[in-house]
Write a protein that holds these residues in place. Structure first.
Motif, mmCIF file in Angstrom:
data_model
loop_
_atom_site.group_PDB
_atom_site.id
_atom_site.type_symbol
_atom_site.label_atom_id
_atom_site.label_comp_id
_atom_site.label_asym_id
_atom_site.label_seq_id
_atom_site.Cartn_x
_atom_site.Cartn_y
_atom_site.Cartn_z
ATOM 1 N N SER A 1 0.859 -1.186 0.000
ATOM 2 C CA SER A 1 0.000 0.000 0.000
ATOM 3 C C SER A 1 0.892 1.231 0.000
ATOM 4 N N VAL A 2 0.576 2.205 -0.859
ATOM 5 C CA VAL A 2 1.328 3.458 -0.944
ATOM 6 C C VAL A 2 0.364 4.631 -0.770
ATOM 7 N N ARG A 3 0.931 5.827 -0.656
ATOM 8 C CA ARG A 3 0.067 6.989 -0.434
ATOM 9 C C ARG A 3 0.073 7.981 -1.591
ATOM 10 N N ASP A 4 0.958 7.815 -2.576
ATOM 11 C CA ASP A 4 1.088 8.851 -3.599
ATOM 12 C C ASP A 4 1.446 8.245 -4.957
ATOM 13 N N ALA A 5 1.277 9.051 -5.999
ATOM 14 C CA ALA A 5 1.441 8.589 -7.377
ATOM 15 C C ALA A 5 2.876 8.178 -7.688
ATOM 16 N N ASN A 6 3.870 8.952 -7.208
ATOM 17 C CA ASN A 6 5.251 8.584 -7.492
ATOM 18 C C ASN A 6 5.574 7.224 -6.899
ATOM 19 N N SER A 7 5.143 6.981 -5.662
ATOM 20 C CA SER A 7 5.413 5.691 -5.017
ATOM 21 C C SER A 7 4.717 4.566 -5.765
ATOM 22 N N GLY A 8 3.495 4.835 -6.216
ATOM 23 C CA GLY A 8 2.773 3.832 -7.006
ATOM 24 C C GLY A 8 3.485 3.521 -8.302
ATOM 25 N N ALA A 9 4.020 4.558 -8.952
ATOM 26 C CA ALA A 9 4.737 4.360 -10.217
ATOM 27 C C ALA A 9 6.013 3.552 -10.010
ATOM 28 N N VAL A 10 6.704 3.795 -8.889
ATOM 29 C CA VAL A 10 7.924 3.038 -8.600
ATOM 30 C C VAL A 10 7.586 1.567 -8.371
ATOM 31 N N VAL A 11 6.561 1.314 -7.541
ATOM 32 C CA VAL A 11 6.166 -0.071 -7.263
ATOM 33 C C VAL A 11 5.742 -0.783 -8.545
ATOM 34 N N GLY B 1 5.654 -4.685 -11.578
ATOM 35 C CA GLY B 1 4.608 -4.941 -12.567
ATOM 36 C C GLY B 1 3.221 -5.001 -11.960
ATOM 37 N N GLN B 2 3.122 -4.805 -10.631
ATOM 38 C CA GLN B 2 1.844 -4.882 -9.935
ATOM 39 C C GLN B 2 1.378 -3.502 -9.484
ATOM 40 N N GLU B 3 0.079 -3.272 -9.595
ATOM 41 C CA GLU B 3 -0.501 -2.010 -9.121
ATOM 42 C C GLU B 3 -0.707 -2.112 -7.613
ATOM 43 N N PRO B 4 -0.120 -1.206 -6.830
ATOM 44 C CA PRO B 4 -0.303 -1.277 -5.380
ATOM 45 C C PRO B 4 -1.658 -0.723 -4.954
ATOM 46 N N HIS B 5 -2.005 -0.940 -3.702
ATOM 47 C CA HIS B 5 -3.158 -0.274 -3.108
ATOM 48 C C HIS B 5 -2.776 1.180 -2.832
ATOM 49 N N TYR B 6 -3.751 2.074 -2.903
ATOM 50 C CA TYR B 6 -3.535 3.467 -2.525
ATOM 51 C C TYR B 6 -4.366 3.754 -1.283
ATOM 52 N N ASN B 7 -3.708 4.279 -0.243
ATOM 53 C CA ASN B 7 -4.411 4.575 1.004
ATOM 54 C C ASN B 7 -4.013 5.937 1.555
ATOM 55 N N LEU B 8 -4.884 6.477 2.381
ATOM 56 C CA LEU B 8 -4.630 7.761 3.010
ATOM 57 C C LEU B 8 -3.509 7.663 4.034
ATOM 58 N N ASP B 9 -2.741 8.725 4.167
ATOM 59 C CA ASP B 9 -1.820 8.855 5.281
ATOM 60 C C ASP B 9 -2.612 8.710 6.579
ATOM 61 N N PRO B 10 -2.037 8.071 7.615
ATOM 62 C CA PRO B 10 -2.781 7.852 8.853
ATOM 63 C C PRO B 10 -3.318 9.107 9.531
ATOM 64 N N VAL B 11 -2.701 10.267 9.294
ATOM 65 C CA VAL B 11 -3.214 11.487 9.920
ATOM 66 C C VAL B 11 -4.551 11.900 9.293
ATOM 67 N N LEU B 12 -4.791 11.436 8.072
ATOM 68 C CA LEU B 12 -6.106 11.581 7.448
ATOM 69 C C LEU B 12 -6.996 10.378 7.749
ATOM 70 N N ALA B 13 -6.397 9.189 7.753
ATOM 71 C CA ALA B 13 -7.179 7.956 7.888
ATOM 72 C C ALA B 13 -7.762 7.780 9.281
ATOM 73 N N TYR B 14 -7.026 8.190 10.308
ATOM 74 C CA TYR B 14 -7.540 8.124 11.670
ATOM 75 C C TYR B 14 -8.279 9.411 11.983
ATOM 76 N N ASP B 15 -9.451 9.304 12.581
ATOM 77 C CA ASP B 15 -10.284 10.473 12.872
ATOM 78 C C ASP B 15 -9.804 11.150 14.158
ATOM 79 N N PHE B 16 -8.736 11.933 14.039
ATOM 80 C CA PHE B 16 -8.200 12.617 15.213
ATOM 81 C C PHE B 16 -9.230 13.548 15.849
ATOM 82 N N ILE B 17 -9.978 14.265 15.036
ATOM 83 C CA ILE B 17 -10.926 15.244 15.574
ATOM 84 C C ILE B 17 -12.088 14.549 16.286
#
Length: 373
Positions: free
Chosen positions: A176-186, A191-207
């Motif tokens: 799992s990656v968070r950005d397009a450049n990392s996805g392109a490298v993987v 040859g495999q498309e990775p999962h794309y996920n939010l950074d944990p500061v967005l993914a976890y509901d801090f508020i």
């Protein structure tokens, strides 16, 4: 209960590194895991910093702080913040000075943050195979929202480590990656498309979920300048100072001291969120400074830098994904106009809600496979 380790940047002294580590820990705990942090041995730097290594680098970093025109007491406050950081904030993560290398685990999660950014000059990271899961003692290996940062396919080829990184990535059960450049490298390496996920500061509901965020409201009217010490140039600081003076606001610096600093804020990572919530406006040039602005629904601009170490790839990608590209600023000429422009967060909030669902689905599935396997 699955025993899960997080191999991340939890010992790096900045608020973004802390909050992403804390957020991922809480998400995994929500999913019923017993979580611990795992450490790595820094590798040899493929790029040598001009400031050198070891003691000379530390001295250089201190001198950087004292070169700017911020009040002396604010510079000293910053030095004390760095000095006391580990003692003050490591306990929240359940870590201490004792390193935790390669423990026995059901699942090792590599990420989030720039764990795959192996072509860089930071001696606290370097090119460390352990950050790619090498020599781990886990039954299963995955990544979550991992980033190559400024490391591209071209950099891996230039520094002759492409084959090694390809081999390392092949050992992951899921990536799992968070950005397009990392996805392109993987994709380019495996040859495999990775999962794309939010950074944990967005993914976890801090508020909505974090019960250690204080409620005390700072009193004076202020704007926040959030960035590493000295990152904002003399010219940029003059423009920010003029804008703050026009508005009658103090300039509170968080994360580092700048030339135009009225006060450096030494506070907990959770208090940072409160300071953001009650600021009049935010100026930042960092990835997590941008994210904290978003989750607090603040008026903000993110300064994109294309020269030097740069931040263009990660900031542009983040803001495009959140449909907030209009918050990108490349110089200070349009500062007043941009901060006066309202931000409609409804669409962004919807994107984040969907992303949070995907986060829990991805991690729940990988944990489930770990238990079954």
């Amino acid at each position: 209960m699955s025993k899960v380790g997080i191999l991340s940047m939890q010992r790096i002294f900045n608020y973004g590194s802390f909050l992403q580590a804390y957020g991922l820990k809480k998400i995994l705990e929500d999913l019923g895991c017993n979580v611990e942090f795992v450490d790595y041995h820094p590798g040899e730097c493929l790029v040598i910093a001009e400031s050198g290594r070891g003691l000379s680098r530390k001295i250089s970093k201190v001198l950087e702080v004292f070169r700017n025109d911020a009040p002396l007491k604010e510079k000293i406050r910053f030095i004390m913040y760095k000095k006391n950081y580990a003692a003050n904030y490591y306990p929240y993560l359940g870590i201490n000075k004792t390193m935790n290398y390669a423990p026995e685990l059901d699942l090792l999660v590599v990420g989030s943050d720039e764990v795959f950014n192996c072509v860089q000059n930071n001696p606290n990271v370097g090119f460390s195979p352990e950050l790619f899961g090498i020599s781990n003692h886990a039954k299963k290996l995955i990544s979550y929202a991992a980033s190559f940062g400024n490391t591209t396919l071209q950099h891996l080829e230039q520094y002759k480590v492409r084959d090694r990184v390809t081999e390392y990535l092949s050992k992951f059960n899921a990536i799992s990656v968070r950005d397009a450049n990392s996805g392109a490298v993987v994709k380019g390496l495996t040859g495999q498309e990775p999962h794309y996920n939010l950074d944990p500061v967005l993914a976890y509901d801090f508020i909505g979920k974090c019960n250690v965020i204080p409620s005390k409201v700072p009193e004076s009217k202020y704007m926040i300048l959030y960035g590493y010490s000295g990152r904002f140039s003399i010219e940029e600081c003059k423009a920010i100072r003029a804008y703050a003076k026009q508005k009658g606001w103090k300039i509170f610096c968080i994360g580092g001291v700048q030339d135009c600093c009225d006060k450096f804020i030494d506070c907990s990572p959770f208090q940072v969120i409160v300071y953001f919530q009650h600021a009049e406006a935010i100026i930042t040039d960092t990835f997590h400074g941008t994210i904290i602005s978003v989750i607090t629904h603040q008026k903000f601009v993110s300064l994109v830098r294309r020269g030097g170490y740069g931040n263009a790839e990660k900031l542009t990608d983040l803001l495009e994904r959140l449909h907030l590209s209009d918050r990108i600023i490349c110089d200070m000429e349009s500062l007043s106009q941009m901060l006066a422009s309202p931000i409609k967060y409804e669409e962004t909030d919807s994107i984040i809600r969907t992303g949070r669902k995907h986060t829990y689905e991805y991690l729940r599935q990988e944990i489930s496979h770990c238990i079954q396997g």
